[in-house]
Design an enzyme around this catalytic site. Structure first.
Site, PDB file in Angstrom:
ATOM      1  N   SER A 235      38.508 -16.510  -5.147  1.00  0.00           N
ATOM      2  CA  SER A 235      38.207 -15.080  -5.329  1.00  0.00           C
ATOM      3  C   SER A 235      38.307 -14.682  -6.802  1.00  0.00           C
ATOM      4  O   SER A 235      37.452 -13.948  -7.320  1.00  0.00           O
ATOM      5  CB  SER A 235      39.132 -14.207  -4.475  1.00  0.00           C
ATOM      6  OG  SER A 235      40.480 -14.516  -4.709  1.00  0.00           O
TER       7      SER A 235
ATOM      8  N   HIS B 124      40.310 -19.761   2.347  1.00  0.00           N
ATOM      9  CA  HIS B 124      40.970 -18.937   1.318  1.00  0.00           C
ATOM     10  C   HIS B 124      41.675 -17.768   2.018  1.00  0.00           C
ATOM     11  O   HIS B 124      42.484 -17.986   2.911  1.00  0.00           O
ATOM     12  CB  HIS B 124      39.887 -18.524   0.301  1.00  0.00           C
ATOM     13  CG  HIS B 124      40.384 -17.886  -0.961  1.00  0.00           C
ATOM     14  ND1 HIS B 124      41.681 -17.967  -1.400  1.00  0.00           N
ATOM     15  CD2 HIS B 124      39.726 -17.139  -1.914  1.00  0.00           C
ATOM     16  CE1 HIS B 124      41.808 -17.301  -2.547  1.00  0.00           C
ATOM     17  NE2 HIS B 124      40.642 -16.790  -2.874  1.00  0.00           N
TER      18      HIS B 124
ATOM     19  N   HIS C  41      47.332 -26.724   0.019  1.00  0.00           N
ATOM     20  CA  HIS C  41      46.878 -25.922  -1.126  1.00  0.00           C
ATOM     21  C   HIS C  41      46.177 -26.822  -2.133  1.00  0.00           C
ATOM     22  O   HIS C  41      46.535 -27.992  -2.278  1.00  0.00           O
ATOM     23  CB  HIS C  41      48.058 -25.202  -1.802  1.00  0.00           C
ATOM     24  CG  HIS C  41      47.626 -24.055  -2.633  1.00  0.00           C
ATOM     25  ND1 HIS C  41      47.256 -24.190  -3.955  1.00  0.00           N
ATOM     26  CD2 HIS C  41      47.455 -22.738  -2.322  1.00  0.00           C
ATOM     27  CE1 HIS C  41      46.901 -23.003  -4.419  1.00  0.00           C
ATOM     28  NE2 HIS C  41      47.002 -22.108  -3.463  1.00  0.00           N
TER      29      HIS C  41
ATOM     30  N   ARG D 193      55.478 -17.561  -2.573  1.00  0.00           N
ATOM     31  CA  ARG D 193      55.052 -16.322  -1.900  1.00  0.00           C
ATOM     32  C   ARG D 193      55.421 -16.402  -0.415  1.00  0.00           C
ATOM     33  O   ARG D 193      55.726 -15.394   0.223  1.00  0.00           O
ATOM     34  CB  ARG D 193      53.542 -16.113  -2.077  1.00  0.00           C
ATOM     35  CG  ARG D 193      53.113 -16.002  -3.544  1.00  0.00           C
ATOM     36  CD  ARG D 193      51.605 -16.010  -3.707  1.00  0.00           C
ATOM     37  NE  ARG D 193      51.000 -17.225  -3.201  1.00  0.00           N
ATOM     38  CZ  ARG D 193      49.696 -17.456  -3.126  1.00  0.00           C
ATOM     39  NH1 ARG D 193      48.846 -16.519  -3.524  1.00  0.00           N
ATOM     40  NH2 ARG D 193      49.231 -18.598  -2.662  1.00  0.00           N
TER      41      ARG D 193
ATOM     42  N   ASP E 239      49.748 -17.620   3.282  1.00  0.00           N
ATOM     43  CA  ASP E 239      49.212 -17.063   4.520  1.00  0.00           C
ATOM     44  C   ASP E 239      50.001 -17.463   5.765  1.00  0.00           C
ATOM     45  O   ASP E 239      49.796 -16.906   6.845  1.00  0.00           O
ATOM     46  CB  ASP E 239      47.744 -17.490   4.681  1.00  0.00           C
ATOM     47  CG  ASP E 239      46.893 -17.019   3.511  1.00  0.00           C
ATOM     48  OD1 ASP E 239      47.060 -15.855   3.108  1.00  0.00           O
ATOM     49  OD2 ASP E 239      46.094 -17.818   2.991  1.00  0.00           O
TER      50      ASP E 239
HETATM   51  N1  CMX Z   1      45.482 -29.174   8.019  1.00  0.00           N
HETATM   52  C1  CMX Z   1      44.777 -30.308   8.244  1.00  0.00           C
HETATM   53  N2  CMX Z   1      44.177 -31.021   7.275  1.00  0.00           N
HETATM   54  C2  CMX Z   1      44.345 -30.595   6.025  1.00  0.00           C
HETATM   55  C3  CMX Z   1      45.108 -29.473   5.701  1.00  0.00           C
HETATM   56  C4  CMX Z   1      45.661 -28.729   6.757  1.00  0.00           C
HETATM   57  N3  CMX Z   1      46.355 -27.607   6.561  1.00  0.00           N
HETATM   58  N4  CMX Z   1      45.089 -29.302   4.363  1.00  0.00           N
HETATM   59  C5  CMX Z   1      44.326 -30.305   3.856  1.00  0.00           C
HETATM   60  N5  CMX Z   1      43.877 -31.082   4.863  1.00  0.00           N
HETATM   61  C6  CMX Z   1      42.936 -32.205   4.773  1.00  0.00           C
HETATM   62  C7  CMX Z   1      41.645 -31.731   4.141  1.00  0.00           C
HETATM   63  O1  CMX Z   1      40.832 -31.077   5.102  1.00  0.00           O
HETATM   64  C8  CMX Z   1      41.082 -33.028   3.617  1.00  0.00           C
HETATM   65  O2  CMX Z   1      40.566 -33.746   4.697  1.00  0.00           O
HETATM   66  P1  CMX Z   1      39.185 -34.610   4.584  1.00  0.00           P
HETATM   67  O3  CMX Z   1      39.424 -35.592   3.470  1.00  0.00           O
HETATM   68  O4  CMX Z   1      39.033 -35.229   5.922  1.00  0.00           O
HETATM   69  O5  CMX Z   1      38.111 -33.625   4.241  1.00  0.00           O
HETATM   70  C9  CMX Z   1      42.336 -33.749   3.138  1.00  0.00           C
HETATM   71  O6  CMX Z   1      43.442 -33.162   3.864  1.00  0.00           O
HETATM   72  C10 CMX Z   1      42.605 -33.618   1.652  1.00  0.00           C
HETATM   73  O7  CMX Z   1      42.657 -32.246   1.327  1.00  0.00           O
HETATM   74  P2  CMX Z   1      43.612 -31.738   0.127  1.00  0.00           P
HETATM   75  O8  CMX Z   1      43.121 -32.396  -1.123  1.00  0.00           O
HETATM   76  O9  CMX Z   1      45.028 -31.901   0.488  1.00  0.00           O
HETATM   77  O10 CMX Z   1      43.328 -30.182   0.121  1.00  0.00           O
HETATM   78  P3  CMX Z   1      42.155 -29.367  -0.604  1.00  0.00           P
HETATM   79  O11 CMX Z   1      42.553 -29.090  -1.996  1.00  0.00           O
HETATM   80  O12 CMX Z   1      40.837 -30.052  -0.413  1.00  0.00           O
HETATM   81  O13 CMX Z   1      42.101 -28.049   0.272  1.00  0.00           O
HETATM   82  C11 CMX Z   1      42.985 -26.174   1.402  1.00  0.00           C
HETATM   83  C12 CMX Z   1      43.082 -27.038   0.152  1.00  0.00           C
HETATM   84  C13 CMX Z   1      43.877 -24.948   1.200  1.00  0.00           C
HETATM   85  C14 CMX Z   1      41.546 -25.695   1.551  1.00  0.00           C
HETATM   86  C15 CMX Z   1      43.442 -27.002   2.621  1.00  0.00           C
HETATM   87  O14 CMX Z   1      44.774 -27.390   2.465  1.00  0.00           O
HETATM   88  C16 CMX Z   1      43.272 -26.252   3.930  1.00  0.00           C
HETATM   89  O15 CMX Z   1      42.173 -26.281   4.509  1.00  0.00           O
HETATM   90  N6  CMX Z   1      44.344 -25.526   4.442  1.00  0.00           N
HETATM   91  C17 CMX Z   1      44.234 -24.713   5.610  1.00  0.00           C
HETATM   92  C18 CMX Z   1      43.546 -23.388   5.289  1.00  0.00           C
HETATM   93  C19 CMX Z   1      44.462 -22.490   4.482  1.00  0.00           C
HETATM   94  O16 CMX Z   1      45.619 -22.288   4.791  1.00  0.00           O
HETATM   95  N7  CMX Z   1      43.908 -21.872   3.422  1.00  0.00           N
HETATM   96  C20 CMX Z   1      44.629 -20.874   2.620  1.00  0.00           C
HETATM   97  C21 CMX Z   1      44.994 -21.349   1.220  1.00  0.00           C
HETATM   98  C22 CMX Z   1      45.681 -20.262   0.446  1.00  0.00           C
HETATM   99  C23 CMX Z   1      44.760 -19.114   0.127  1.00  0.00           C
HETATM  100  O17 CMX Z   1      43.784 -19.337  -0.619  1.00  0.00           O
HETATM  101  O18 CMX Z   1      44.936 -18.010   0.629  1.00  0.00           O
END
Ligand code: CMX
Length: 437
Positions: free
Chosen positions: A242, A272, A319, A328, A374
């Protein structure tokens, strides 16, 4: 010129001058190198933008102008004899790098109240939308509709000098922030409470008045929660989706309204900001499916595994930058420990915190198994009766305005150019590998 504006001008003009010299002298100094994994991996960690208002350390979490969240809770001015910081104080800190006095923060509260008049056509635009339009869509449309008030757009059309961009952006940022609580509360009341709106109470501060207009509860604790909530969600350095969107769109000289609305469309994605609604939805579905409001850790572990087996992420965990529990999350936990530690829902959030990280660690690919911001917020909001979880991301958005708009003022004051990185094709990458690997 008001005191905040003149302080901002003085500080930003000095930094602008310093940076010109710095880039002239050291412009070729290498600050980073980009690896192929980063090109395909969402540009993680690439140092490529300037964001003055906050900085994110992977292990320690966010610092706003050098201050941690516990330090902000201690040092920022409070509303009357309350314990939680006023978000007005954080905006002041982010904009000029100084902790304001109580008097300065009270002035800012009054100033935002003075600037908070919403044009009729914004209410009309909202009223034209069906009640089932997602609150984030309504929020974005309302912000765009306010753009007719943009001082920057008007002065640009009239031939404003580049040297005055900061001034018009400051005016837009102040006016927009001032309007957000009323707009957000209007969306909440029209969507979930038959359009029975609540007039602002101008004896209250920005966050307290927002809590009042939401009309969820008479409990004064909810106002305290809003002060804390709107402080801790305000900024998370510049690379998050964002903030980066506001920065990118703002770099085209789109005004603060259009830039901020774009950022809100980005916040509305489930990876996000929308994760805050996804977390509570997931918890409620778990409670329904297990048939108990007090699930055991073993039951939670099974449900987590089933979610992963279905190919879904566990919302609220992981994250892109953080590698430890999000401060947070911890700040909200401290709040919940004080006011609602015996709530079943809160206890469930804490059990999930014990259960999820080892399971995610066990997958061997998740870089951060810990909770993010979150993971906690929905349970606290529900405790006070704000149970309509599709609204939660709007609260995040109201807060996020403080950081991204303070940062936009800096971008304009420092004269940052149009953002335009280079893209390449996969064929280019393959050729590059042939020649260089
Ligand atoms: N549950 C399951 N799998 C997860 C995970 C979770 N909470 N977090 C990461 N992974 C997976 C990814 O999907 C990815 O899988 P693939 O290789 O199969 O695609 C792998 O682990 C590696 O990901 P990463 O490098 O650890 O994480 P990213 O930097 O790519 O993504 C984020 C970060 C936040 C998008 C991810 O952790 C996620 O999807 N979390 C759940 C959604 C969430 O809570 N988002 C809010 C973030 C905070 C905000 O912006 O408000």
């Amino acid at each position: 010129m008001d005191k905040l504006k003149s302080k901002f001008h003085e500080k930003s003009a000095a930094l602008r001058k310093e940076l010109r010299g710095l880039v002239k002298e050291h412009g070729t100094l290498k600050v980073d190198e980009v690896k192929l994994g980063q090109v395909y991996g969402g540009m993680r960690g690439v140092k490529s933008m300037i964001w003055e208002t906050s900085n994110l350390d992977p292990n320690e979490g966010i610092r706003f102008r050098g201050y941690t969240i516990p330090e902000l809770r201690e040092k920022l001015p409070k509303f009357q004899d309350g314990k939680e910081p006023m978000p007005e104080g954080l905006f002041w800190l982010m904009l000029v790098g100084e902790i304001p006095t109580q008097e300065e923060v009270n002035w800012l509260s009054d100033e935002w109240e003075r600037r908070s008049e919403i044009p009729d056509h914004t209410f009309a635009a909202l009223n034209s939308l069906s009640a089932d339009t997602h609150p984030m869509t309504q929020f974005s449309i309302a912000i765009c509709s306010l753009q007719s008030n943009s001082v920057f757009a008007r002065r640009y059309a009239a031939g404003m000098s580049k040297l005055d961009y900061w001034d018009a952006t400051y005016e837009d940022a102040m006016n927009l922030i001032a309007c957000l609580p009323r707009i957000a509360a209007y969306i909440y009341r029209r969507t979930y409470h038959r359009g029975e709106h609540i007039d602002p109470d101008n004896s209250l501060d920005w966050a307290g008045n927002f809590a009042h207009m939401l009309g969820v509860t008479d409990n004064e604790e909810f106002k305290k929660l809003m002060r804390l909530y709107l402080t801790i969600h305000a900024d998370h350095e510049g690379g998050n989706a964002s903030a980066h969107t506001v920065h990118l769109v703002g770099s085209t000289l789109s005004d603060a309204y259009l830039s901020f609305a774009s950022g809100m469309n980005s916040l509305a994605g489930p990876l996000h900001g929308l994760a805050n609604q996804e977390v509570i939805k997931w918890i409620m579905e778990m409670i329904d499916s297990l048939g108990t409001e007090t699930p055991t850790k073993e039951q939670i572990a099974e449900y987590v595994q089933a979610t992963l087996d279905d190919g879904k992420v566990i919302p609220g965990y992981g994250h892109a930058v953080l590698r430890e529990p999000d401060p947070r999350f911890t700040a909200q936990r401290v709040f919940a420990e004080e006011y609602m530690s015996d709530s079943d829902l809160i206890q469930t959030v804490w059990k999930i915190f014990d259960v999820v990280p080892p399971i995610l660690q066990g997958l061997g690919k998740v870089k951060n198994p810990w909770p993010n911001v979150d993971a906690h917020s929905g349970a606290i909001l529900s405790h006070y009766g704000l149970t309509e979880y599709s609204y939660y991301t709007v609260l995040f958005g109201v807060s996020r305005a403080l950081g991204v708009l303070a940062a936009l003022c800096w971008s304009r004051a420092l004269g940052f150019p149009l953002e335009r990185p280079k893209s390449v094709t996969s064929d280019w990458i393959k050729d590059y590998i042939k020649e260089n690997a």
